[in-house]
Scaffold this motif. Structure first.
Motif, PDB file in Angstrom:
ATOM      1  N   LYS A 130       0.844  -1.202   0.000  1.00 20.49           N
ATOM      2  CA  LYS A 130       0.000   0.000   0.000  1.00 20.49           C
ATOM      3  C   LYS A 130       0.878   1.249   0.000  1.00 20.49           C
ATOM      4  O   LYS A 130       0.628   2.207  -0.734  1.00 20.49           O
ATOM      5  CB  LYS A 130      -0.862  -0.029   1.261  1.00 20.49           C
ATOM      6  CG  LYS A 130      -2.361   0.100   0.998  1.00 20.49           C
ATOM      7  CD  LYS A 130      -2.966   0.268   2.347  1.00 20.49           C
ATOM      8  CE  LYS A 130      -4.366  -0.071   2.560  1.00 20.49           C
ATOM      9  NZ  LYS A 130      -4.715  -0.081   3.990  1.00 20.49           N
ATOM     10  N   ARG A 154       2.369   1.837  -3.325  1.00 22.70           N
ATOM     11  CA  ARG A 154       1.371   2.336  -4.270  1.00 22.70           C
ATOM     12  C   ARG A 154       1.029   3.803  -4.008  1.00 22.70           C
ATOM     13  O   ARG A 154       0.887   4.589  -4.941  1.00 22.70           O
ATOM     14  CB  ARG A 154       0.116   1.461  -4.227  1.00 22.70           C
ATOM     15  CG  ARG A 154      -0.254   1.010  -5.645  1.00 22.70           C
ATOM     16  CD  ARG A 154      -1.441   0.104  -5.694  1.00 22.70           C
ATOM     17  NE  ARG A 154      -1.346  -1.049  -4.825  1.00 22.70           N
ATOM     18  CZ  ARG A 154      -2.336  -1.410  -3.996  1.00 22.70           C
ATOM     19  NH1 ARG A 154      -3.440  -0.711  -3.917  1.00 22.70           N
ATOM     20  NH2 ARG A 154      -2.199  -2.492  -3.252  1.00 22.70           N
ATOM     21  N   ILE A 155       0.902   4.168  -2.728  1.00 21.36           N
ATOM     22  CA  ILE A 155       0.574   5.565  -2.400  1.00 21.36           C
ATOM     23  C   ILE A 155       1.690   6.490  -2.875  1.00 21.36           C
ATOM     24  O   ILE A 155       1.451   7.516  -3.509  1.00 21.36           O
ATOM     25  CB  ILE A 155       0.330   5.716  -0.876  1.00 21.36           C
ATOM     26  CG1 ILE A 155      -1.018   5.088  -0.522  1.00 21.36           C
ATOM     27  CG2 ILE A 155       0.369   7.181  -0.461  1.00 21.36           C
ATOM     28  CD1 ILE A 155      -1.286   5.014   0.936  1.00 21.36           C
ATOM     29  N   GLU A 189       1.524   6.418  -6.811  1.00 24.37           N
ATOM     30  CA  GLU A 189       0.341   6.937  -7.491  1.00 24.37           C
ATOM     31  C   GLU A 189      -0.094   8.297  -6.950  1.00 24.37           C
ATOM     32  O   GLU A 189      -0.315   9.224  -7.718  1.00 24.37           O
ATOM     33  CB  GLU A 189      -0.795   5.913  -7.413  1.00 24.37           C
ATOM     34  CG  GLU A 189      -0.542   4.748  -8.369  1.00 24.37           C
ATOM     35  CD  GLU A 189      -1.291   3.481  -7.990  1.00 24.37           C
ATOM     36  OE1 GLU A 189      -2.267   3.571  -7.230  1.00 24.37           O
ATOM     37  OE2 GLU A 189      -0.879   2.399  -8.466  1.00 24.37           O
ATOM     38  N   THR A 190      -0.203   8.412  -5.628  1.00 27.23           N
ATOM     39  CA  THR A 190      -0.695   9.675  -5.074  1.00 27.23           C
ATOM     40  C   THR A 190       0.366  10.768  -5.166  1.00 27.23           C
ATOM     41  O   THR A 190       0.074  11.904  -5.501  1.00 27.23           O
ATOM     42  CB  THR A 190      -1.114   9.480  -3.602  1.00 27.23           C
ATOM     43  OG1 THR A 190      -1.836   8.258  -3.508  1.00 27.23           O
ATOM     44  CG2 THR A 190      -1.966  10.618  -3.118  1.00 27.23           C
ATOM     45  N   TYR A 191       1.610  10.404  -4.849  1.00 25.71           N
ATOM     46  CA  TYR A 191       2.659  11.425  -4.809  1.00 25.71           C
ATOM     47  C   TYR A 191       3.480  11.487  -6.096  1.00 25.71           C
ATOM     48  O   TYR A 191       4.291  12.390  -6.271  1.00 25.71           O
ATOM     49  CB  TYR A 191       3.591  11.180  -3.621  1.00 25.71           C
ATOM     50  CG  TYR A 191       2.936  11.460  -2.296  1.00 25.71           C
ATOM     51  CD1 TYR A 191       2.983  12.743  -1.754  1.00 25.71           C
ATOM     52  CD2 TYR A 191       2.270  10.467  -1.606  1.00 25.71           C
ATOM     53  CE1 TYR A 191       2.367  13.019  -0.549  1.00 25.71           C
ATOM     54  CE2 TYR A 191       1.651  10.728  -0.396  1.00 25.71           C
ATOM     55  CZ  TYR A 191       1.700  12.005   0.134  1.00 25.71           C
ATOM     56  OH  TYR A 191       1.098  12.287   1.316  1.00 25.71           O
ATOM     57  N   VAL A 206       2.030  10.563   4.897  1.00 28.73           N
ATOM     58  CA  VAL A 206       1.938   9.314   4.142  1.00 28.73           C
ATOM     59  C   VAL A 206       1.386   8.210   5.023  1.00 28.73           C
ATOM     60  O   VAL A 206       0.491   7.460   4.627  1.00 28.73           O
ATOM     61  CB  VAL A 206       3.318   8.914   3.570  1.00 28.73           C
ATOM     62  CG1 VAL A 206       3.239   7.563   2.882  1.00 28.73           C
ATOM     63  CG2 VAL A 206       3.820   9.960   2.603  1.00 28.73           C
ATOM     64  N   LYS A 216      -2.276   8.091   5.533  1.00 23.76           N
ATOM     65  CA  LYS A 216      -3.056   7.572   4.406  1.00 23.76           C
ATOM     66  C   LYS A 216      -3.113   6.045   4.412  1.00 23.76           C
ATOM     67  O   LYS A 216      -3.913   5.446   3.694  1.00 23.76           O
ATOM     68  CB  LYS A 216      -2.433   8.040   3.097  1.00 23.76           C
ATOM     69  CG  LYS A 216      -2.624   9.528   2.848  1.00 23.76           C
ATOM     70  CD  LYS A 216      -2.418   9.846   1.381  1.00 23.76           C
ATOM     71  CE  LYS A 216      -2.787  11.269   1.053  1.00 23.76           C
ATOM     72  NZ  LYS A 216      -1.904  12.291   1.667  1.00 23.76           N
TER      73      LYS A 216
END
Lengths: 252, 367
Positions: B21, B24-25, B28-30, B203, B206
């Motif tokens: 996770k 991926r964060i 993808e998010t950052y 982070v 999240k």
């Protein structure tokens, strides 16, 4: 035009083939150099040469005479491959009685002209530059010719094979797999070819001798034997590829 | 026996899928790209991390001096690579110029991508700190690559291996500063997280992890303490005494000959060391009539290292081995005010002659 010659003595032609392949894949070089003498290509002009590449070791008096004559005609002499530099594989017979062998094989042994110890060419003539390897890395010849063309010579930085292994990001076969490897005591230049295929180095570029003494080498060989290396592997490095250098290694 | 003063709200607990996770964060998010220890083809190398399958989660390294084996387990510590491979690559092209010197191109290493170092070890983090002080802005490749690192995620070691001595070098096995997120594996499933910056906290929030219980934090602290103790009992004297003693004995030729008697000068220790930074320039001519200036890794154990125009300043092997030890323990502190060795033990593991640096230092100070 710079005149180049390739002379072959006792050898397998592997270095010549490597040079040929490397030269043919760098066509721009072929315009700058004139290949005067290259028996494999049927070129046999013998007047004078700017660069003479010599492959192979000196095994009999005829070759010795030929080499001396070629040296007189050439400006720069480059020893090509481990045979020319150190004696090569045929040095495994060094120290044995060649007369006995001749008698068992040939009906008229007197007609066979052969030395019992093959000589590296530096024993016979003055060598200006040496490119080691069995066979050599063709790029080394190309690099030499390019630098010669602009008026210089390649800078030789002799290192161990480990350096090339680590720079290429390979995992050490000796430490991580227990494969006996001669890399730590062998001269670099091959680009760590064997270790990149998970094989141990077998020392074809010859021993690093300038800073190793016999005690350290013996200790390294003990380590190899402990890893299960056959005695013959040590024989090859100490008598074959590295015969010349091992003989002249400083005593510890 | 639970220490009541432990602040449990600093720690979070999850499992190994939370690492996925996390990856991926960050990706993808950052929009970051991840670099770290990568498990690929049965080996642990350095590379880009794209998902949990790239992480060396189900392997463990077993090491002895001069021996390295990967086996099944969950405590991966080291391989021969280190973040140096990313920050200071083994071959760096500097200048490409035409043969008549009319045109030259200096290669631009300025990267706009933001990288995250994922899963590096506390000793690696300290090694980056050493390199920052030692090289910093002096090397353009290093400077640009260092600037492209936007976050550092550290995996702490709760069970250091046989060759680790980070405790005594004060560089592990846990981290206290200079990181964004640190995690440690309590066992093969549970992972404990902590943050070291506001970015790290964002982070982690999240990830929707649960806050660690007192028992888990206690377990974590107890294991860290044990690991620290295990990696601390290495040298017979304190670091200050070691440094004094090394300097006093620097001119004792017999002693250093004895200490370096097994060394063959292959330079493996230099190349695997996360703080060794020496480069050597090579000029080559390639096919398009261009000259290329390349910087290659080199090391102080190699014969060519001391070769200069007109001679050689360290022709004998023992002087080069002496320099290796003295530089790490005495000269680095003079240059950058911290030790050059971070105690990762790579030089011990990857030495083909099984030379143990700890033994050598001990012999040098007592002999």
């Amino acid at each position: 035009m710079i005149r180049v010659a390739f002379l072959k003595l006792t050898s397998c032609s592997g270095c010549l083939n490597q040079s040929l392949v490397a030269l043919l894949s760098n066509e721009e070089l072929l315009g700058k150099f004139e290949f005067a003498y290259f028996t494999e290509l049927g070129l046999l002009t013998e007047d004078y040469f700017d660069i003479l590449f010599v492959e192979g070791s000196v095994s009999n008096s005829k070759q010795e005479k030929e080499l001396r004559e070629f040296r007189k005609k050439s400006k720069t002499l480059v020893a090509l491959g481990t045979c020319a530099v150190q004696g090569g594989i045929q040095s495994l017979r060094s120290g044995e009685d060649v007369e006995e062998v001749k008698k068992t094989v040939y009906p008229f042994p007197d007609k066979i002209d052969i030395y019992s110890d093959p000589k590296p060419i530096s024993d016979v003539v003055k060598v200006d530059f040496a490119i080691t390897g069995c066979p050599i890395n063709g790029d080394a010849v190309v690099n030499f010719l390019r630098k010669y063309d602009v008026g210089g010579l390649p800078l030789i930085l002799p290192e161990s094979v480990c350096c090339e292994c680590k720079r290429n990001g390979l995992t050490c076969v000796m430490v991580a797999q227990g494969t006996p490897c001669l890399g730590p005591v062998t001269v670099s230049g091959c680009g760590a070819l064997c270790p990149s295929f998970q094989r141990g180095c077998y020392g074809c570029y010859g021993l690093r001798t300038w800073d190793l003494d016999k005690t350290r080498l013996e200790k390294f060989f003990d380590k190899l034997l402990k890893l299960g290396a056959p005695e013959s592997m040590i024989q090859v490095i100490a008598r074959g590829y590295g015969y010349r250098s091992y003989k002249y290694v400083r005593r510890g | 026996m639970i220490n009541v003063s432990i602040r449990t709200d600093l720690y979070y607990v999850g499992n190994i899928y939370d690492l996925d996770k996390l990856i991926r964060i960050l990706r993808e998010t950052y929009g970051r790209r991840l670099q770290g220890y990568k498990y690929y083809g049965g080996k642990v190398t350095w590379g880009e991390i794209n998902g949990i399958s790239d992480l060396p989660l189900s392997v463990e390294d077993y090491v002895e001096p001069g021996l390295y084996r990967l086996r099944e387990g969950y405590r991966f510590r080291h391989s021969s690579v280190s973040p140096k491979l990313f920050l200071l690559p083994s071959k760096q092209i500097y200048i490409v110029e035409s043969n008549d010197f009319s045109q030259a191109k200096v290669l631009d290493y300025n990267v706009s991508i933001q990288y995250v170092l994922f899963g590096i070890k506390p000793c690696d983090l300290n090694a980056i700190n050493v390199l920052d002080r030692m090289i910093g802005e002096k090397n353009p490749v290093y400077a640009h690559r260092r600037r492209s690192i936007s976050a550092i995620i550290v995996e702490e070691c709760l069970e250091p291996n046989n060759n680790c001595f980070c405790g005594v070098m004060n560089s592990g096995p846990f981290v206290e500063k200079d990181f964004d997120i640190a995690y440690a594996r309590l066992d093969d499933k549970r992972v404990i997280f902590k943050y070291g910056s506001s970015f790290g906290r964002d982070v982690l929030s999240k990830l929707e992890l649960r806050i660690a219980g007192e028992k888990e934090v206690y377990e974590y602290l107890e294991k860290t303490k044990l690991a620290r103790e295990r990696t601390s009992a290495v040298f017979k004297k304190s670091m200050k005494e070691i440094q004094e003693s090394l300097m006093n004995k620097a001119r004792d030729k017999e002693l250093w000959l004895k200490i370096s008697e097994n060394c063959v000068g292959c330079g493996n220790c230099n190349f695997v060391c996360p703080t060794c930074f020496c480069l050597e320039f090579d000029y080559s001519i390639n096919g398009e009539d261009q000259g290329v200036k390349i910087a290659n890794w080199t090391g102080c154990l190699l014969y060519s290292y001391g070769q200069v125009a007109g001679g050689h300043f360290r022709p004998e092997l023992y002087t080069r081995y002496r320099h290796f030890i003295l530089h790490k323990f005495v000269f680095y502190p003079r240059q950058i005010e911290r030790l050059g060795c971070v105690g990762c033990g790579r030089c011990i593991t990857w030495c083909p002659m099984s030379i143990d640096l700890r033994e050598c230092v001990n012999n040098a100070i007592s002999g």
